[in-house]
Design a protein around this motif. Structure first.
Motif, short mmCIF file in Angstrom:
data_model
loop_
_atom_site.label_atom_id
_atom_site.label_comp_id
_atom_site.label_asym_id
_atom_site.label_seq_id
_atom_site.Cartn_x
_atom_site.Cartn_y
_atom_site.Cartn_z
N ARG B 386 33.40 37.71 48.40
CA ARG B 386 34.25 38.54 47.55
C ARG B 386 35.34 39.23 48.37
NH1 ARG B 386 30.80 42.30 46.17
NH2 ARG B 386 29.61 40.78 44.99
N ILE B 387 36.58 39.05 47.94
CA ILE B 387 37.71 39.68 48.62
C ILE B 387 37.63 41.20 48.43
CG2 ILE B 387 40.22 39.97 48.50
CD1 ILE B 387 39.93 37.24 49.44
N LYS B 388 37.91 41.93 49.51
CA LYS B 388 37.95 43.39 49.42
C LYS B 388 39.38 43.79 49.06
CE LYS B 388 34.41 43.73 53.01
NZ LYS B 388 34.38 42.30 53.43
N GLY B 389 39.61 43.92 47.76
CA GLY B 389 40.97 44.09 47.26
C GLY B 389 41.60 45.42 47.59
N ARG B 485 40.27 35.66 52.93
CA ARG B 485 38.81 35.73 52.81
C ARG B 485 38.16 35.60 54.19
NH1 ARG B 485 37.07 34.42 47.97
NH2 ARG B 485 38.37 32.58 47.73
#
Lengths: 215, 565
Positions: B386-389, B485
């Motif tokens: 999961r990308i850390k937005g 990512r």
């Protein structure tokens, strides 16, 4: 036929790449369809239908033009994969003010991204479109779909925010993905676009053959 | 995984460890996946049986080999075929094999076997179910097979010189696990203790395959020789492993699983740091080290390759090991941080291959310090995807500076630095490496050049507001999502990324293959070109009936009296 979830993910990722997504979004599509399959939802069918639709028009993989306010795309309908990835990236926005989109295709495909955002937030998140209400958390999915609209091809608006309460038993998970034969064939057609045609040269050079391997 | 810094000597610098030349010089160790399996089988008193062996005098039929863990049973279902010589090939694109296998979860019924008989011999063209955990195939070493069958049939033992030249009777050419061809996903079995370490399904399948091969060669000799046939001597059988022929498919695996790669290397680096941090060694530890060093010298002597790169490396390794032996004679290896001193000396006196051999050897006396690290070698952290937005671009720039500073040392526009590209062929989806400027393949390029992609990302974000978030950036630049990512993953995984160019004209894919295979526990790497390699698995390992008598798990080092040819 049933497939392992790894097969579902690998094929969908390749198909999404073949359909024109960037590699990073193709990875997201693979994970999303895998997640839907694990709840018995036909994400693969939705992805194929989404791209069959795109082939007939000029639409591409539009996400929202701006993250503030209602999410819209000047260029047309929002793509659920691109928009879903943005939704997950914007998990804090879901918690702080909620997210509302304009017209979006195959909204079911956005559900896994909301689940991922819920996991990030450690909260339960709800999605609403038409008469559908979905609640998701780290390991749970609740579907309230009185009119059978979870798989609709398009909705005019979709809302996502923190959930205040859930309803009934969560959806059961399963260890295999079911994909219809025609959907599987369509995924393979998209995926095939990512495979290089084999030539005698690539057969010899590309994998380093040329030494006897029959000894 | 990460560990709290508690050692006097820190883990080695990823900038040094993660270079291809070093990764391509790795050696097996206590942390190798084969040894994790055999230690468990001995510790837990696994038992074994062969309920079915229906193979005719032509060598065609099927057999079932069971491993009983106490809690569960796993069964290798083996199909023996009569393969015409012109069909025999190690390549992925082969369509027939001498033997084909599946590892079944439980004990198969006759119906299961009938179903598997319709599918397993077809390999990629067949389907299995979640009752099956792996699918694999093997080809004979034509030369050695006939030699062994004819000698046993004539009532004599095979010539150990001939055996030593090849080292195995069959080599596997693919072992598919993790949901491939319809088999059970790893997630379904990862909670079982016997499969918690990486690749344990595949290793168990190969271990049982070695039993099958021994029994099959004996069966064929008995068919041919009748009453006068000899039984293969146990010490000769034990000296043989299972060959394995590995091509380019393993190289993308390392690039596609950065967290897993990090966890493998992290475990080994942590083990090395723990041992180097020991202030003293017990005399028995030094004695064991010297014993296994002597056996490593034998191992290097019996290691053969026709490939010029490997021949040169072997000359250097043998010379360096002699130097190391001399050095350890003049030191008691007991006091004054003995392992750190020895390793520090090796860094300036030995080549990379011998340094890595030493690094693995130093771990041998310290199972109590090293073996628990195997618990962290899998990757169950699915959140890393999961990308850390909410991360700012300033933060991304800092990760790039910490983990990717090496990318700016490469001129990615220069032809020799992007001469190659990775692609997948439509022919059985075989992974291949192409010449970017000579073949029309650019449209098919796989994302397997993380260095180049990180450099491109770095250039783009350098000109942007550093306070902007990753979410905002990726909504405008989805083409950098894949790279972002990886970069975010690398923040807490210092050994996740190979810190070298993976598309340059001087790339040697066999370096990536050796890195992965060394963690399997493979020995005697024999490159057949710059992009495929033959190895031996489970050579000298105890057979099932010998496991409970195994006093240690150092079988990966050949006996001192092993024949040098």
């Amino acid at each position: 036929m049933t497939y392992s979830l790894n097969e579902v993910e690998a094929l969908t990722k390749r198909a999404a790449r073949g359909a024109g997504y960037t590699w990073g979004l193709a990875e997201e599509a693979g994970k999303a369809v895998r997640w839907l399959s694990s709840y018995g939802l036909d994400g693969a069918g939705a992805l194929v239908a989404l791209h069959a639709r795109k082939n007939g028009s000029q639409e591409v993989d539009h996400g929202p033009d701006q993250l503030a306010g209602v999410w819209t795309s000047q260029s047309g309908v929002l793509c659920p994969i691109t928009t879903g990835a943005t939704l997950c990236d914007s998990a804090l926005r879901i918690a702080e003010e909620g997210v509302q989109t304009a017209q979006i295709a195959y909204p079911m495909l956005i559900v896994p991204f909301a689940a991922s955002a819920a996991t990030r937030l450690g909260e339960r998140v709800s999605l609403r479109w038409a008469s559908v209400r979905i609640d998701v958390e780290r390991d749970g999915l609740w579907i309230d779909d009185p009119k059978g609209e979870i798989g609709v091809p398009m909705v005019d608006t979709l809302q996502c925010g923190l959930s205040r309460g859930a309803t009934g038993a969560p959806q059961p998970r399963q260890s295999r993905g079911e994909i219809d034969a025609d959907v599987f064939a369509a995924l393979n057609q998209f995926a095939h676009r990512t495979y290089a045609p084999s030539t005698e040269e690539s057969r010899m050079r590309g994998a380093g053959a040329g030494v006897s391997d029959n000894d | 995984m990460t560990y709290q810094p508690q050692n006097l000597i820190p883990r080695r610098d990823p900038a040094m460890v993660m270079k291809l030349a070093r990764l391509g010089s790795f050696h097996q160790s206590r942390l190798s996946f084969m040894r994790i399996l055999t230690r468990r089988m001995t510790r837990e008193n696994w038992t074994f049986s062969r309920p079915v062996f229906e193979i005719d005098d032509q060598g065609v039929g099927h057999a079932v080999f069971c491993a009983h863990t106490g809690e569960r049973t796993y069964s290798l279902v083996a199909f023996a075929h009569d393969l015409p010589a012109d069909k025999r090939s190690d390549r992925v694109i082969a369509e027939a094999w001498d033997s084909t296998f599946t590892l079944f979860d439980g004990v198969p019924t006759a119906d299961d076997i009938a179903r598997l008989a319709r599918n397993v011999p077809l390999q990629e063209a067949g389907r299995v179910t979640e009752r099956e955990l792996s699918v694999s195939r093997a080809n004979r070493s034509v030369r050695l097979w006939e030699h062994v069958v004819s000698h046993l049939a004539a009532g004599t033992q095979p010539d150990t010189t001939e055996i030593a030249k090849v080292g195995y009777l069959m080599r596997t050419t693919a072992v598919y696990g993790s949901g491939k061809l319809g088999a059970a996903d790893r997630e379904q079995i990862a909670e079982r203790p016997e499969f918690s370490a990486p690749f344990q399904v595949e290793m168990l399948s190969v271990y049982l395959t070695r039993v099958y091969v021994r029994d099959l060669v004996q069966h064929m000799a008995n068919q041919r020789g009748g009453a006068k046939a000899a039984t293969l001597a146990p010490e000769i059988a034990r000296s043989m492993g299972i060959g394995n022929s590995t091509g380019l498919g393993m190289a993308p695996f390392l690039l596609n699983h950065p967290k897993l790669l990090n966890n493998w290397i992290m475990a080994r680096e942590e083990a090395i740091a723990r041992v180097r941090s020991l202030a003293t060694a017990r005399p028995a530890d030094a004695k064991l080290f010297r014993e296994l060093l002597a056996r490593s010298v034998v191992s290097a002597k019996i290691w053969h390759s026709e490939h010029e790169i490997q021949r040169d490396k072997l000359v250097e390794l043998r010379r360096d090991l002699d130097v190391l032996v001399a050095r350890t004679r003049s030191s008691d290896l007991v006091g004054n941080y003995p392992w750190d001193h020895l390793y520090g000396w090796a860094e300036t006196h030995l080549g990379v291959d011998a340094q890595e051999c030493l690094a693995s050897l130093m771990l041998e006396p310290y199972g109590d310090l090293v073996d628990p690290l195997t618990d962290g070698m899998s990757d169950a952290d699915y959140s890393a995807f999961r990308i850390k937005g909410a991360m700012t671009l300033a933060h991304v720039s800092k990760i790039l500076a910490d983990r990717y500073h090496w990318v700016s040392g490469i001129d990615w526009a220069a032809a020799q630095n992007c001469a190659r590209l990775w692609y997948v062929s439509e022919e059985k989806l075989e992974p291949r490496l192409g010449e970017r400027f000579e073949e029309p393949l650019a449209d098919y390029e796989q994302p397997l050049a993380p260095g180049r992609d990180a450099a491109a990302l770095q250039t783009v974000i350098a000109g942007l507001d550093q306070g902007a978030t990753v979410a905002e950036f990726l909504s405008k630049h989805p083409e950098h999502r894949c790279s972002m990512r990886r970069i975010q993953m690398a923040e807490h995984a210092p050994y996740a990324e190979i810190r070298d160019n993976t598309i340059g004209s001087d790339l040697l894919p066999i370096d990536m293959l050796r890195c992965k295979l060394s963690f399997f526990g493979a020995t005697h790497f024999d490159p057949r070109s710059d992009r495929w390699v033959r190895i031996c698995l489970f050579g000298n390992a105890p057979f099932p009936e010998e496991l409970q008598h195994a006093k240690s798990d150092d079988w990966a080092y050949p006996p001192r009296e092993a024949q040098v040819v």
